[in-house]
Scaffold this active site. Sequence first.
Site, PDB file in Angstrom:
ATOM      1  N   GLY A 238       0.892  -1.261  -0.144  1.00  0.00           N
ATOM      2  CA  GLY A 238       0.150  -0.005  -0.021  1.00  0.00           C
ATOM      3  C   GLY A 238       0.760   1.216  -0.037  1.00  0.00           C
ATOM      4  CD  GLU A 260       7.346  -5.583  -1.876  1.00  0.00           C
ATOM      5  OE1 GLU A 260       7.534  -4.819  -2.657  1.00  0.00           O
ATOM      6  OE2 GLU A 260       7.997  -6.627  -1.408  1.00  0.00           O
TER       7      GLU A 260
END
Length: 492
Positions: A238, A260
Amino acid sequence: MAPSSSSSDYFTELAHQYIDGEWKPGSGSWDIIDFNPYTGEKLAAITVATATEVDRAYRAAERAQAEWAETNPYTRRLVFERALRIVEEREEEIAEAIVAELGGTRLKAAFELHLAKEFLREAMQLALRPEGRILPSPVDGKENRVYRVPVGVVGVISPFNFPFFLSVKSVAPALALGNAVVLKPHQNTPICGGTLVAKVLEDAGLPTGLLNVVVTDIAEIGDALLTHPVPKVISFTGSDRTGRHVATVCAQHFKHAVLELGGNSALIVLDDADVDYAVDAAVFSRFVHQGQVCMAANRILVDRTLEAEFTEKFVAKVKTLRVGDPADPATHIGPLINAQQAEAVSSVVDQTVAAGATALLRGSVEGSLVSPTVLTGIAPDAPVLGQEIFGPVALLVPFDGEDEAVRIANDTPYGLSGAVHTGDIERGVRIAKRIHTGMIHINDGSVHDEPIVPFGGEKRSGIGRLNGEATIEAFTTQKWISIQHGRSRFPF
C-alpha cells in the site's frame, strides 16, 4: 458455496467474512459498500468485521497451522495445483469481477490473472524449497543443525490496484511454506482481493482455518490486525504513509514487517535510444491501469537532444489512448478507483500548472474517469516531481547528459522501479547501478514482476523483498538445534 457461474454471482455469494471455514456476516454495526467505479453500481454490502472477528480469525489460523506445518510438502503442493486449475477454469468470470470491482480494463485483467497464475505455479515449487543445513562446530562431538521452519501465522494486507494478484502473491507462498494466513483486503476491493481468493483455495481443498478473510476498516478495528499476539509477520502492500504506521506498530510488538510501498519511478531515455520504442515503453509504463501502479513511470526523463522528437511522438501516442468503459476490450484507460482519487489527481495537475508547468494534454474528469494529462516545463523544485501520482498524468523532464539524468532520477524519497533506454546495453547497466532503486530495467518498461526475482524497493518504497528465495526468507525462520554426541565439559 457452489462454484460461481458468472462474475455477478461472486458479489452475491462472497459478500461475507470467511473465518474458520465459515461464511458469515461480520458483527459490526455498519457495512462496507462495494461499488463499480465506472457505473457507480452497488456490487455488494458487507457488514464489517470487528476486533472480535479478527481475534477469531487469528485463533483459527493458530489452531490449524501446527498440523499444516507437519503436512508433507508434496501434499501441501497439491492444493496450489488445484487452485491453479480453478483459476484457469474460471478465468473469464474472475476477469469480469476485476473489471467490475476496480475498473480494470480487459487488458489489465488479463495481465493480473497471468501474474496470479505464475505465482500459483511458484507456490507449488516453494512448498518443496526450504532446506536445512548441518554446520561444523568448534566443540568436539557437537553437531549443529539449522532448520528452516514456518513463522506460524502471517497477516496479509492487500491493496486495491491489483487485488487478486497481490493477495495471491503473499497468501499462496505463505501457505505453501507451512503457515496459516489472515487476509484483510482493501475496503474498495473486498471480493477480488479477499473472499474470492478464499473461495478459490477453499474449492482447491485447503484445510479449514488456514486462510481467514476479514473485511473491515481501521475505523472499526484500529490496529487489532497488527497488534494481535498471534501473527509473527505482517505483509503489507500500500501507501508509504500507511506503511510507515504498519512498520512502527510491528516494531513495537516485535513483529517482522514486509512492506511493498509506493514509487516515483523514472524512465530515462538516453541520447542513443530508439525513440519510437522508448515512446511505446513510456506510454505503457505511465498509463497501464490508469497509472494506479506502484511501479509506473511517474517521471519520463529525456535527453535534451531527443526532447522535441520524443515529446511529439509521445503526445501523439497518448492521444490515441481510448478512455471509457473498462468492459470494452478497446478501452485503454478506465476509471480510477473512486471519485475522490480522481479529484486528488486533478488537484495535483491544477497546482502544477498554476506553478508554471505546461499542459501538452489536459485531461478532463468525469466522475471516476480521468483522461490523460501530459505536463512539461516543470520547475525542478516542483512538489509533483517528488511524489507518487496514482493516476494518468505523465511528467516529461529534459536533462543534459548522464550525470544530470542520474541526479534527477534519484531526487525523490522513493526507490521502487525504473527503466533506462539506450542503444548501448552496458551503458544502460552502468547508469542503472547508479539509480537508488530496488529494481530497474534496460530497454523495457518499468512495470514488471516475476516469480523468482527479488521484488521490493529502497527508501520509502518498502522494506524487505518477496518472490523466490526472498519469499522463503520472509515467511520462514531459522532454528538452530545442536546435538552433543559426546560429553561437554562445564567449568562448574
